[in-house]
Design a protein around this motif. Structure first.
Motif, PDB file in Angstrom:
ATOM      1  N   THR A  19      -2.220  -0.331  -5.918  1.00 52.08           N
ATOM      2  CA  THR A  19      -3.223  -1.362  -6.191  1.00 52.08           C
ATOM      3  C   THR A  19      -3.207  -1.808  -7.640  1.00 52.08           C
ATOM      4  O   THR A  19      -3.959  -2.697  -8.018  1.00 52.08           O
ATOM      5  N   ASP A  56       0.866  -1.182   0.000  1.00 53.93           N
ATOM      6  CA  ASP A  56       0.000   0.000   0.000  1.00 53.93           C
ATOM      7  C   ASP A  56       0.901   1.230   0.000  1.00 53.93           C
ATOM      8  O   ASP A  56       1.971   1.227   0.614  1.00 53.93           O
ATOM      9  N   ARG A  99      -5.077   2.258  -0.243  1.00 53.83           N
ATOM     10  CA  ARG A  99      -6.048   1.200   0.078  1.00 53.83           C
ATOM     11  C   ARG A  99      -7.002   1.594   1.204  1.00 53.83           C
ATOM     12  O   ARG A  99      -8.155   1.198   1.202  1.00 53.83           O
TER      13      ARG A  99
END
Lengths: 322, 322, 322, 322
Positions: D146, A93, A97
């Motif tokens: 992500t 991350d 996130r």
């Protein structure tokens, strides 16, 4: 492997001294003589249990300045001659996130930690000789794809005891021992005499060869090919003191091995015969400086492996406090 | 999430008590009041540096029985309501890679360790509020796909200091605090009074809510939804003592959060405002038993994170010695 | 597991029909009757070799519109009732490792792919019955921590052949078969008759139960507990056609299993008895739509596993071309 | 890096020919001339969409013998000069997790696949020039921890089209092009003339330099330092044919790069300017033999990347059918 000529001071008497050859029969005889099978109440923990609350309490009384050193190498994600299976470190991350507040940075880490690049603890399930682990457990019966039911690092747990640093280059007045240098019982005894330490049962005995002093000066090499470390003949001296753990800045074994057909005789004698876990690839440079500065080579010592219940070892960052 | 009715004793006064709502404006005001930006010589280490050699030496004098407890949870490879990203543990060798002798058993481990299932240390790079890490470093400028150049766990290094366990269920005579219970300053003070401890600068302050006593009895639940932990109003009390690290058997935050739009206010106040690293998901059950048995809630305490130079934290197995 | 009531149309005749119980003795008798040990020139490839250049060339003549469908599920990194070991996907670079130009975005992926969440190919080393793989190889002798020396996915290589989709819900006029529905030989024959297809040696036979139509409508459930799939009694029908590979939107096995003590009888009969690799967890929804739109259930079919030389399988994304 | 002298036949005219230097200004001018931003309906797929059903149907008519070749390298878990981040392959089960019957062998695989060791597809999110991806998307806005929301491999999906192998060593009558050899437009045209092929829009253009023939004979070297590949001047020739994908047995770029400050100019021109995904590190040796045996260098071609929805690429095993 580094091809440069070493320019620093190294021990002339020990340089390139791999020690006498040891036949397989001699090795097996020593294995029989040293082995402590059947003597520990909890064989999964072996000699690790030599360090109990009394040893911890005694060790704590060594703390005076409160200065401390950590022995764990940096997590090494770069392949090299001493890092065949590099560790992993990825950011999982970078603030996206978990929203909206706070944003978080997170990581994934991974390691195939046995090897030459990660400071780690070898539990008793790590090494089998002739198919048997410590105390005669058949390796294939107690270790499978789910891990170890005997001799796991989870069974060991943590260690709090006295640490003793046998700083061989310091005692010998050199920068490091050249890769391939075998350390014998007399070398250990002489270093202990010089440093003013004597091991006791339950100690953590740590051997410094100057591995990382050399690596930082000359670059990495392949320690499977050439490492300073213990000769087979040193193990009766070690065994006499019944240490809870044995560690070093290599993996304790001199390489090449003096015994044909056995690549890691010290691993066998320590782990499989004596039930003594090993600490491999410790960075002992800060500790050596601190010990020299404090003028003593004994200290309070803590090893806190990850609690991998069926693991054969764990990455560790052992701590010495003076 | 576990649906069973709790059958054990829990604090009636605190059950389901999430604490008063805290507006975003109030939260921001507290953030300004508490923040210690610019006060630490090495901002990457923040309050971690409150524990130096003197604190270590003082703490060592607490060691009497030598009994000790490890606080690391078992490495959990099974997905569940409190384990969204299970850790990895694979055997990389089962006696076949290194032949002929010895044969070796080896493992690969991996973990996306921030979360609810791995005992770990949060370094100062882990949490950004309004885009800023501790001391005002812009998160996106100092943390990228290669890791953190500010506030890394490598910069923290290890910790040796006094630990203080604020065992709330023990002090309150209950088995655990129910998930969702907010702990305020007066709860902390009352527990400290009952247990006879008072935090000091440089301490490791550990809060027990009985999380794992409850989990072992009733099964896992999703701690993102309901966790006992600190209310925002407790942080001035914590800050007053300038701890080197704050830890708990949850992740210190009460959940649900009392502040709208902020899922982890305690993370922000501790890490980003105060520069105090956090220890999350500690198993405090053995420690609680040991403390009760020893009759004191202060002890020698060591945290030895892996030396991940640009990591935002590390799995850890902290050790308490009495 | 999803608790909602299904609201879509499902087959009343087959709903909740798990098929007759099959005793272990009956199962073993079928195993003996079906097994093709000793009949394939390259036992590591088994029935996979039924599809050679001739089958590929014949299949290519089926291509008319050039429309195509991919059968691989999205890489699923989220734990859930049908994803016990979530796949990994981390960004290993976000424009900072390779400078100055170009900047690169890179990823790390990982998967413990056997299971219920990754579309994958099972090679012949994946399944042992009574300790034996296909052709009688003893599993523990040919598969170790380094992988498989017999029956690996590397030995299989790729497949180019005709694919036949036995779309059971389409043939039966329902949205899906309920989890737990057993599919027998007569169901297969009836569906083939309805769809106008007949398998041939070397084909890829693909069975659609509507698993992912149901999952998208009702949410995930645990397919280990309840899956529509083949009953043991269907295997002689399958075997008669000597397919190169058998696949489905489940893992081919009906669950619960009709045979006590055997959790995956179809895996045993297909892989271990017949030497027929399996394709598990295929997303057949796009293919089903395309087949219906084209009005035919046969097509050109390619499976391109990763070349994992000693692997027991591989994630795959099979392609069908009409 | 391999130090041996090559003993096989190599092109004397091209050996060590890195091509003319290209200034940054010239490069930028070419970037402007070639770029197709704004011309594709789905910019995330770019030129990949040049291959549609018609191209697939036309390609299928090339299948005559049905013989086929796979282009994926073996999954390489051993670090080396061309494998800085070795792939992972661990056995996650060896017959003990799923009991009693059947027993199952299972694996975990992992890879940081961009690099020089894994055959893989580069999606359009992989390469940014001056911070921008294809079609002008700002890399840091559309790719985060992500994954990619623009230009992902999930957006590409699979490819079915005609493949054209420009086998340079075969056309020139040498065993391979020496690392560092730049391939220009005239080299490509001459090889196409010799081989009797001419690219068409929507094709997969594959360039063979003999990389793996050399590696198998002389051992691995560091392809970041020296690789045969396309010179910047070849790209207008490539662009003219509007291929759906461009691939090779290197990563398409000649190294060292002819343009100062740009390590991978072909990656920029193909991916960022033209929107043409790349296939890197293909093993073209089997394909070359098969093409020579068949006497034609065009074939049916399938690329089936894993469905990593936000991935910047995927390991692949492309298949060619004759």
């Amino acid at each position: 492997m580094c091809e440069q000529e070493p320019t620093a001071t190294t021990a002339s008497t020990t340089a390139n001294r791999g020690g006498r050859p040891v036949s397989r029969a001699e090795f097996d005889k020593m294995f029989e003589q040293l082995r402590t099978w059947g003597t520990h109440a909890d064989a999964s923990r072996g000699a690790w249990a030599e360090a109990g609350p009394r040893q911890a309490a005694d060790a704590a009384r060594l703390v005076r300045s409160g200065r401390s050193a950590a022995l764990g190498l940096p997590w090494n994600t770069v392949a090299g001659p001493d890092n065949a299976v590099p560790a992993l470190h990825y950011m999982s991350d970078l603030g996206v996130r978990e929203a909206p507040e706070p944003s978080t940075n997170k990581d994934f880490i991974g390691a195939d930690f046995h090897g030459k690049a990660v400071s780690h603890l070898d539990a008793l399930s790590h090494i089998a000789y002739r198919g048997e682990l410590y105390d005669g457990h058949v390796s294939t019966e107690v270790v499978d794809a789910t891990g170890a039911s005997f001799g796991s690092v989870g069974a060991l747990g943590h260690l709090v005891t006295r640490g003793v640093l046998i700083d061989l280059p310091h005692a010998e007045g050199v920068d490091w021992l050249e890769p391939g240098t075998a350390v014998g019982a007399e070398d250990l005894q002489r270093a202990c005499d010089t440093l003013g330490v004597e091991p006791r049962p339950g100690d953590a005995i740590l051997l410094r060869t100057g591995h990382f002093a050399r690596r930082r000066k000359l670059g990495p090499w392949d320690p499977s090919t050439a490492s300073a470390g213990l000769h087979v003949d040193a193990m009766p001296w070690i065994a006499r003191y019944r240490p809870a753990v044995l560690g070093g800045d290599g993996d304790s074994d001199v390489r090449p091995s003096p015994t044909p057909g056995i690549h890691s005789p010290i691993h066998i004698l320590a782990i499989t015969a004596l039930g003594t876990p090993l600490l491999d690839n410790l960075d002992l440079e800060d500790l050596a400086s601190l010990a020299a500065s404090e003028g003593r080579w004994e200290f309070f010592f803590v090893v806190a492996p990850l609690n991998i219940e069926r693991g054969t070892g764990s990455p560790v960052n052992p701590i010495a406090v003076f």
